[in-house]
Design a protein around this motif. Structure first.
Motif, PDB file in Angstrom:
ATOM      1  N   SER A 253       0.859  -1.226  -0.139  1.00  0.00           N
ATOM      2  CA  SER A 253       0.004   0.131  -0.102  1.00  0.00           C
ATOM      3  C   SER A 253       0.895   1.217   0.104  1.00  0.00           C
ATOM      4  CB  SER A 253      -0.989   0.189   1.202  1.00  0.00           C
ATOM      5  OG  SER A 253      -0.085  -0.109   2.336  1.00  0.00           O
ATOM      6  N   GLN A 254       0.908   2.033   0.763  1.00  0.00           N
ATOM      7  CA  GLN A 254       1.622   3.361   0.840  1.00  0.00           C
ATOM      8  C   GLN A 254       1.567   3.904   2.280  1.00  0.00           C
ATOM      9  OE1 GLN A 254       4.611   4.784   0.587  1.00  0.00           O
ATOM     10  NE2 GLN A 254       4.397   4.762  -1.605  1.00  0.00           N
ATOM     11  N   VAL A 255       2.465   4.895   2.611  1.00  0.00           N
ATOM     12  CA  VAL A 255       2.229   5.941   3.849  1.00  0.00           C
ATOM     13  C   VAL A 255       1.532   6.808   3.474  1.00  0.00           C
ATOM     14  CG1 VAL A 255       4.096   4.974   5.224  1.00  0.00           C
ATOM     15  CG2 VAL A 255       4.694   6.591   3.459  1.00  0.00           C
ATOM     16  N   GLY A 256       1.241   8.179   4.182  1.00  0.00           N
ATOM     17  CA  GLY A 256       0.474   9.156   3.676  1.00  0.00           C
ATOM     18  C   GLY A 256       1.032  10.336   4.147  1.00  0.00           C
ATOM     19  N   ALA A 257       0.039  11.329   4.748  1.00  0.00           N
ATOM     20  CA  ALA A 257       0.079  12.827   4.988  1.00  0.00           C
ATOM     21  C   ALA A 257       1.502  12.771   5.955  1.00  0.00           C
ATOM     22  CB  ALA A 257      -1.062  13.529   5.248  1.00  0.00           C
ATOM     23  N   CYS A 258       1.342  12.207   7.130  1.00  0.00           N
ATOM     24  CA  CYS A 258       2.296  12.320   8.197  1.00  0.00           C
ATOM     25  C   CYS A 258       3.771  12.074   7.874  1.00  0.00           C
ATOM     26  CB  CYS A 258       1.986  11.254   9.470  1.00  0.00           C
ATOM     27  SG  CYS A 258       3.062  11.523  10.681  1.00  0.00           S
ATOM     28  N   HIS A 259       3.898  10.936   7.102  1.00  0.00           N
ATOM     29  CA  HIS A 259       5.202  10.801   6.479  1.00  0.00           C
ATOM     30  C   HIS A 259       5.871  11.669   5.419  1.00  0.00           C
ATOM     31  CE1 HIS A 259       5.149   7.043   8.499  1.00  0.00           C
ATOM     32  NE2 HIS A 259       6.512   6.807   8.009  1.00  0.00           N
ATOM     33  N   ALA A 260       4.872  12.251   4.791  1.00  0.00           N
ATOM     34  CA  ALA A 260       5.248  13.302   3.697  1.00  0.00           C
ATOM     35  C   ALA A 260       5.727  14.638   4.478  1.00  0.00           C
ATOM     36  CB  ALA A 260       4.078  13.837   2.778  1.00  0.00           C
ATOM     37  N   LEU A 261       5.060  15.109   5.573  1.00  0.00           N
ATOM     38  CA  LEU A 261       5.295  16.575   6.089  1.00  0.00           C
ATOM     39  C   LEU A 261       6.661  15.958   6.949  1.00  0.00           C
ATOM     40  CD1 LEU A 261       1.512  16.990   7.015  1.00  0.00           C
ATOM     41  CD2 LEU A 261       3.222  18.838   5.765  1.00  0.00           C
ATOM     42  N   SER A 262       6.633  14.777   7.743  1.00  0.00           N
ATOM     43  CA  SER A 262       7.884  14.436   8.410  1.00  0.00           C
ATOM     44  C   SER A 262       8.940  14.610   7.516  1.00  0.00           C
ATOM     45  CB  SER A 262       7.626  13.098   8.929  1.00  0.00           C
ATOM     46  OG  SER A 262       8.670  12.839   9.810  1.00  0.00           O
ATOM     47  N   TYR A 263       9.049  14.144   6.258  1.00  0.00           N
ATOM     48  CA  TYR A 263      10.126  14.200   5.443  1.00  0.00           C
ATOM     49  C   TYR A 263      10.741  15.683   5.464  1.00  0.00           C
ATOM     50  CZ  TYR A 263      10.137   9.306   3.859  1.00  0.00           C
ATOM     51  OH  TYR A 263      10.254   7.759   3.928  1.00  0.00           O
ATOM     52  N   GLY A 264       9.861  16.446   5.219  1.00  0.00           N
ATOM     53  CA  GLY A 264      10.154  18.004   5.120  1.00  0.00           C
ATOM     54  C   GLY A 264      10.738  18.551   6.418  1.00  0.00           C
ATOM     55  N   GLU A 317      12.788  31.044   3.289  1.00  0.00           N
ATOM     56  CA  GLU A 317      13.549  29.985   2.572  1.00  0.00           C
ATOM     57  C   GLU A 317      13.551  28.512   3.109  1.00  0.00           C
ATOM     58  OE1 GLU A 317      18.174  29.285   1.043  1.00  0.00           O
ATOM     59  OE2 GLU A 317      17.785  30.949   2.412  1.00  0.00           O
ATOM     60  N   ASP A 318      13.668  28.452   4.640  1.00  0.00           N
ATOM     61  CA  ASP A 318      13.625  27.223   4.899  1.00  0.00           C
ATOM     62  C   ASP A 318      12.153  26.620   4.877  1.00  0.00           C
ATOM     63  OD1 ASP A 318      16.101  26.843   5.710  1.00  0.00           O
ATOM     64  OD2 ASP A 318      15.966  27.398   7.786  1.00  0.00           O
ATOM     65  N   MET A 319      10.955  27.394   5.100  1.00  0.00           N
ATOM     66  CA  MET A 319       9.831  27.213   5.227  1.00  0.00           C
ATOM     67  C   MET A 319       9.392  26.383   3.686  1.00  0.00           C
ATOM     68  SD  MET A 319       6.624  26.563   6.357  1.00  0.00           S
ATOM     69  CE  MET A 319       6.600  27.340   8.016  1.00  0.00           C
ATOM     70  N   ASP A 320      10.009  27.180   2.680  1.00  0.00           N
ATOM     71  CA  ASP A 320       9.787  26.780   1.134  1.00  0.00           C
ATOM     72  C   ASP A 320      10.374  25.437   0.925  1.00  0.00           C
ATOM     73  OD1 ASP A 320       8.071  29.078   0.695  1.00  0.00           O
ATOM     74  OD2 ASP A 320       9.969  30.203  -0.291  1.00  0.00           O
ATOM     75  N   LYS A 321      11.492  25.215   1.462  1.00  0.00           N
ATOM     76  CA  LYS A 321      12.301  23.959   1.379  1.00  0.00           C
ATOM     77  C   LYS A 321      11.455  22.885   2.015  1.00  0.00           C
ATOM     78  CE  LYS A 321      17.137  25.304   1.778  1.00  0.00           C
ATOM     79  NZ  LYS A 321      18.277  25.312   2.761  1.00  0.00           N
ATOM     80  N   MET A 322      11.098  22.760   3.060  1.00  0.00           N
ATOM     81  CA  MET A 322      10.225  21.960   3.921  1.00  0.00           C
ATOM     82  C   MET A 322       8.870  21.580   2.839  1.00  0.00           C
ATOM     83  SD  MET A 322      10.067  22.004   7.847  1.00  0.00           S
ATOM     84  CE  MET A 322       8.746  23.341   7.889  1.00  0.00           C
ATOM     85  N   ILE A 323       8.216  22.643   2.398  1.00  0.00           N
ATOM     86  CA  ILE A 323       7.084  22.538   1.456  1.00  0.00           C
ATOM     87  C   ILE A 323       7.217  21.869   0.392  1.00  0.00           C
ATOM     88  CG2 ILE A 323       5.378  23.896   0.030  1.00  0.00           C
ATOM     89  CD1 ILE A 323       5.341  26.065   2.377  1.00  0.00           C
ATOM     90  N   LYS A 324       8.675  22.289  -0.271  1.00  0.00           N
ATOM     91  CA  LYS A 324       9.082  21.219  -1.282  1.00  0.00           C
ATOM     92  C   LYS A 324       9.236  20.019  -1.259  1.00  0.00           C
ATOM     93  CE  LYS A 324      12.582  21.647  -4.968  1.00  0.00           C
ATOM     94  NZ  LYS A 324      13.821  22.454  -5.533  1.00  0.00           N
ATOM     95  N   VAL A 325       9.899  19.705  -0.374  1.00  0.00           N
ATOM     96  CA  VAL A 325      10.300  18.187  -0.131  1.00  0.00           C
ATOM     97  C   VAL A 325       8.821  17.581   0.278  1.00  0.00           C
ATOM     98  CG1 VAL A 325      11.212  16.638   1.675  1.00  0.00           C
ATOM     99  CG2 VAL A 325      12.462  18.543   1.137  1.00  0.00           C
ATOM    100  N   SER A 327       5.942  18.236  -0.856  1.00  0.00           N
ATOM    101  CA  SER A 327       4.842  18.150  -1.776  1.00  0.00           C
ATOM    102  C   SER A 327       5.617  17.424  -2.988  1.00  0.00           C
ATOM    103  CB  SER A 327       4.780  19.613  -2.500  1.00  0.00           C
ATOM    104  OG  SER A 327       5.958  20.220  -2.770  1.00  0.00           O
ATOM    105  N   GLY A 328       6.873  16.994  -2.869  1.00  0.00           N
ATOM    106  CA  GLY A 328       7.288  16.292  -3.765  1.00  0.00           C
ATOM    107  C   GLY A 328       7.101  14.724  -3.777  1.00  0.00           C
ATOM    108  N   LEU A 329       6.422  14.206  -2.669  1.00  0.00           N
ATOM    109  CA  LEU A 329       6.198  12.634  -2.449  1.00  0.00           C
ATOM    110  C   LEU A 329       5.010  12.426  -3.026  1.00  0.00           C
ATOM    111  CD1 LEU A 329       7.795  13.136   0.839  1.00  0.00           C
ATOM    112  CD2 LEU A 329       8.683  11.687  -0.807  1.00  0.00           C
TER     113      LEU A 329
END
Length: 357
Positions: A253-264, A317-325, A327-329
């Protein structure tokens, strides 16, 4: 429709005291007198009794893996070069990972990079690995990440945090000995165990769910309840199996929102995976209301206090980096919203969630 042909760990040993069989497992790989094994061991064990139990021969190599930070591609490449120099042109017959999820991921990554040229950052993604890895064994001394069961090794690279997802990543052998979980500090035990709990919540509530993943995920979740809500006397065995089954569940299956945000969060602020997931889970009431409610009950029971206000005063700049990481998943968000996930996952949504942390 084409179904996934996914690989599982072909050999596993489970039970208290089973670590003693590691020597027998490695003996099967040693064909010549000078064949050597690399032991990648979490550095926390350097001054603990487990050190004396590692069945290393005179010609073997022990690497004390520094898990202070999340696994980085640069660190993988550094250790791979050290192994190559040690072996003088000959690869080890096995790489043994002994520790928590970060150490197991490092062992997987080293075993892959010994047979695939160009550095680990090149292989962050899905099915980019070309050549089979060196034989590798996983032995968890923490439970929750599912790293012992998964086909990924999660790495922070120069511009993203993303795993090397491949059938070649899967361990050839795992040894699950609940005795090895003794003495883990409560907060670390909790944060790592919550990775498993969150895997199950994300998988069972996702669009990718199917009966295969549901069977493993539901049983894993039940075991998590016994461990974190009921203080079951066999908690170590149960958590070890919950971790393995949670890893099996997300494999199909797959993980979801928590892991995507956690990666950032991890990429920019350096939070370890377990605590990062917990920080994120605490703001996901709109995504997983029942899962978050029970998560908070578990935190209260075990007197866990999460850091607050961690993104306050963060640079744009850091907030944008987190958002980019985050949203890229794509596969993770598709598991949350379906094929039209991009209409939902806006920079505004991600910013609002990060600002709550």
């Amino acid at each position: 429709m084409k179904f996934r042909n996914f690989k599982t760990v072909p050999k596993m040993i489970f039970g208290r005291g089973s670590f003693e069989q590691l020597d027998d497992v490695l003996a099967e790989e040693r064909k010549q007198a000078d064949d050597y094994v690399v032991f990648a061991v979490d550095h926390v064990h350097k001054d603990r009794p487990l050190r004396e139990r590692i069945p290393a021969l005179e010609q073997d190599m022990i690497i004390w893996v520094d898990t202070t930070d999340e696994p980085k591609t640069t660190y993988v490449d550094q250790l791979t070069e050290e192994v190559k120099a040690f072996g003088k042109g000959r690869n080890p017959v096995s790489v043994v990972g002994l520790g928590g999820g970060a150490t197991l991921d490092m062992a997987k990554a080293i075993s892959l990079m010994l047979t695939n040229e160009g550095g680990s950052a090149k292989y962050q993604g899905w099915d980019l690995i070309k050549n089979p890895a060196v034989h590798h064994v996983g032995i968890p001394t923490l439970s929750g990440t599912g790293a012992e069961a998964s086909r990924t090794t999660v790495l922070t690279g120069p511009d993203k945090k993303l795993g090397m997802n491949s059938d070649y990543t899967v361990f050839d052998q795992i040894i699950m000995d609940p005795d090895l979980l003794q003495g883990v500090p409560t907060d670390q035990w909790f944060y790592t165990g919550m990775d498993c709990y969150i895997h199950n919540i994300e998988a069972l509530n996702g669009t990718y769910i199917n009966e295969f993943a549901r069977a493993f995920g539901e049983k894993s979740l039940d075991l998590c309840y016994e461990v974190f809500l009921e203080d079951h006397p066999d908690a170590d065995e149960k958590l070890m199996m919950a971790s393995y089954m949670g890893g099996q569940s997300i494999a199909y299956s797959q993980v979801g929102a928590c892991h995507a945000l956690s990666y950032g969060l991890s990429y920019v602020l350096g939070y370890h995976h377990g605590i990062g997931n917990c920080i994120v889970m605490d703001v996901l009431d709109d995504f997983y209301p029942e899962g978050v409610k029970i998560f908070r009950e578990m935190m209260k029971k075990h007197n866990i206090t999460l850091p607050k206000g961690i993104t306050k005063g963060m640079s744009e700049e850091d907030m944008d980096k987190m958002i980019k990481v985050a949203s890229g998943l794509a596969p993770l968000w598709e598991n949350v919203y379906g094929a039209d996930w991009q209409t939902h996952v806006t920079p505004e949504l991600l910013r609002s969630l990060y600002e709550k942390m």
